[in-house]
Design a protein around this motif. Structure first.
Motif, mmCIF file in Angstrom:
data_model
loop_
_atom_site.group_PDB
_atom_site.id
_atom_site.type_symbol
_atom_site.label_atom_id
_atom_site.label_comp_id
_atom_site.label_asym_id
_atom_site.label_seq_id
_atom_site.Cartn_x
_atom_site.Cartn_y
_atom_site.Cartn_z
ATOM 1 N N ALA A 93 -0.056 9.118 -2.795
ATOM 2 C CA ALA A 93 -0.182 8.664 -1.414
ATOM 3 C C ALA A 93 0.639 9.552 -0.478
ATOM 4 C CB ALA A 93 0.261 7.210 -1.292
ATOM 5 N N LYS A 94 1.840 9.935 -0.901
ATOM 6 C CA LYS A 94 2.669 10.814 -0.087
ATOM 7 C C LYS A 94 2.024 12.179 0.096
ATOM 8 C CE LYS A 94 7.105 8.635 -1.254
ATOM 9 N NZ LYS A 94 8.394 8.790 -1.976
ATOM 10 N N GLN A 95 1.199 12.571 -0.871
ATOM 11 C CA GLN A 95 0.494 13.851 -0.780
ATOM 12 C C GLN A 95 -0.727 13.775 0.131
ATOM 13 O OE1 GLN A 95 -0.202 14.323 -4.980
ATOM 14 N NE2 GLN A 95 1.661 15.531 -5.314
ATOM 15 N N GLY A 96 -1.044 12.572 0.608
ATOM 16 C CA GLY A 96 -2.146 12.413 1.545
ATOM 17 C C GLY A 96 -3.381 11.742 1.003
ATOM 18 N N HIS A 97 -3.376 11.381 -0.275
ATOM 19 C CA HIS A 97 -4.528 10.695 -0.857
ATOM 20 C C HIS A 97 -4.520 9.226 -0.433
ATOM 21 C CE1 HIS A 97 -5.256 14.249 -3.276
ATOM 22 N NE2 HIS A 97 -3.969 14.236 -3.636
ATOM 23 N N GLU A 98 -5.708 8.670 -0.257
ATOM 24 C CA GLU A 98 -5.804 7.262 0.125
ATOM 25 C C GLU A 98 -5.853 6.372 -1.113
ATOM 26 O OE1 GLU A 98 -8.809 4.029 2.278
ATOM 27 O OE2 GLU A 98 -9.394 6.140 2.157
ATOM 28 N N LEU A 99 -5.064 5.306 -1.100
ATOM 29 C CA LEU A 99 -5.141 4.290 -2.141
ATOM 30 C C LEU A 99 -5.967 3.144 -1.571
ATOM 31 C CD1 LEU A 99 -1.461 4.222 -3.493
ATOM 32 C CD2 LEU A 99 -3.349 5.787 -4.047
ATOM 33 N N GLY A 100 -7.228 3.072 -1.991
ATOM 34 C CA GLY A 100 -8.139 2.058 -1.495
ATOM 35 C C GLY A 100 -8.115 0.809 -2.353
ATOM 36 N N ILE A 146 3.165 -0.002 -2.521
ATOM 37 C CA ILE A 146 3.167 1.325 -3.143
ATOM 38 C C ILE A 146 3.217 2.431 -2.096
ATOM 39 C CG2 ILE A 146 1.848 2.948 -4.579
ATOM 40 C CD1 ILE A 146 0.675 0.514 -6.035
ATOM 41 N N ASP A 147 2.335 2.331 -1.083
ATOM 42 C CA ASP A 147 2.235 3.460 -0.144
ATOM 43 C C ASP A 147 2.790 3.184 1.258
ATOM 44 O OD1 ASP A 147 0.271 1.933 1.142
ATOM 45 O OD2 ASP A 147 -1.402 3.088 0.344
ATOM 46 N N GLY A 148 3.115 1.921 1.555
ATOM 47 C CA GLY A 148 3.685 1.587 2.859
ATOM 48 C C GLY A 148 2.706 1.630 4.010
ATOM 49 N N LYS A 149 1.405 1.703 3.715
ATOM 50 C CA LYS A 149 0.414 1.867 4.779
ATOM 51 C C LYS A 149 -0.303 0.558 5.111
ATOM 52 C CE LYS A 149 -0.271 6.720 3.604
ATOM 53 N NZ LYS A 149 -1.223 7.770 3.190
ATOM 54 N N ASN A 150 -0.712 0.462 6.372
ATOM 55 C CA ASN A 150 -1.407 -0.729 6.843
ATOM 56 C C ASN A 150 -2.917 -0.534 6.924
ATOM 57 O OD1 ASN A 150 0.897 -2.449 7.379
ATOM 58 N ND2 ASN A 150 1.376 -1.063 9.071
ATOM 59 N N GLU A 151 -3.365 0.716 6.970
ATOM 60 C CA GLU A 151 -4.788 1.011 7.098
ATOM 61 C C GLU A 151 -5.334 1.558 5.784
ATOM 62 O OE1 GLU A 151 -5.590 2.139 11.713
ATOM 63 O OE2 GLU A 151 -4.699 3.713 10.476
#
Length: 273
Positions: A93-100, A146-151
């Motif tokens: 995820a930090k490398q820019g991959h999306e965790l869907g 895991i990735d801290g993302k909301n979207e």
């Protein structure tokens, strides 16, 4: 670049270019720019990988990184490949991959033909809508941890949308940017259904076949979402690792014309444009 060229030609050659030639050149420039409707490129490509496989971490992500591409990985929340390899997914995820989100237990309708693999615990036909919604939201909580993302985006397990004729994603639209389905097709931006984005399911496909699909998307001024499972093994639905590499090699050579991005980024772009 094309606009600058036009300005230079129009300024320096205005004494020798007749109005008709200027008009034709302007039309050609406009037509060329009109075809670059995907973040300044001719089409968009989304690489998606389902089911959280070891091969995705071991082979696919390193290969994508080597070509500087970002993929979308639809994770099953209960998968041991998630729980035992959280730090590696976090790095991805930090490398820019999306965790869907591919739900907590990957429920599929066990009443459909060829669904012998579906257990009583993972039979979507026995779910309530409330359970499907809750398990999906739990998976979102896990993925954010895991990735801290909301979207992020969602992918329907087995492409199954309904529970007793109810589209359960209707109760999840506020939790996702979009949902990826399993029906193929090339659409323009105005035709996209964000609750069921088209994708091209790949099983045993060659690089030549996949490249032809990309080129068709480009011809139609559209985009293409690839749906992969195994890449070099670990799943009954599989493409050869070398064929996958050849596809990436082609996309790299065409980087001036093809935008390769995650599902969430392409969905947001379509919505905004």
């Amino acid at each position: 670049m094309t606009r600058l060229l036009y300005k230079l030609l129009n300024r320096n050659l205005k004494n020798i270019i007749v109005p008709g030639m200027v008009f034709l050149f302007s039309v050609a420039v406009f037509a060329q720019e009109q075809k670059r409707n995907w973040n300044g490129k001719k089409c968009a490509v989304v690489l998606t990988y389902d089911d959280a496989l070891n091969i995705h971490l071991d082979k696919v992500i390193p290969m994508l990184n080597s070509y500087q591409f970002k993929g979308t990985f639809y994770l099953i929340g209960s998968s041991p490949v998630v729980s035992l390899r959280i730090e590696e997914w976090r790095t991805a995820a930090k490398q820019g991959h999306e965790l869907g989100n591919h739900t907590l237990n990957h429920p599929c309708n066990g009443n459909m033909p060829g669904r012998e693999f579906v257990t009583s615990e993972t039979d979507l036909s026995k779910y309530t809508v409330a359970r499907a919604v809750k398990e999906t939201q739990i998976t979102n909580t896990l993925l954010k941890a895991i990735d801290g993302k909301n979207e992020r985006t969602f992918a329907y397990p087995c492409g199954d949308f309904t529970i007793n004729d109810t589209l359960y994603y209707n109760f999840l639209k506020n939790d996702f940017v979009a949902a990826r389905g399993v029906s193929s097709g090339y659409l323009n931006k105005k035709e996209v259904d964000f609750s069921n984005i088209n994708s091209f399911f790949e099983n045993g496909s060659t690089a030549e076949q996949m490249i032809a699909q990309v080129e068709e998307a480009e011809k139609k001024d559209s985009f293409i979402v690839f749906l992969f499972h195994g890449v070099g093994g670990e799943h009954a639905l599989n493409i050869d690792l070398e064929e996958h590499r050849k596809l990436l090699e082609y996309l790299k050579k065409r980087k001036k014309d093809i935008w390769v991005a995650t599902m969430v980024d392409v969905a947001k772009y379509i919505k905004d444009n």
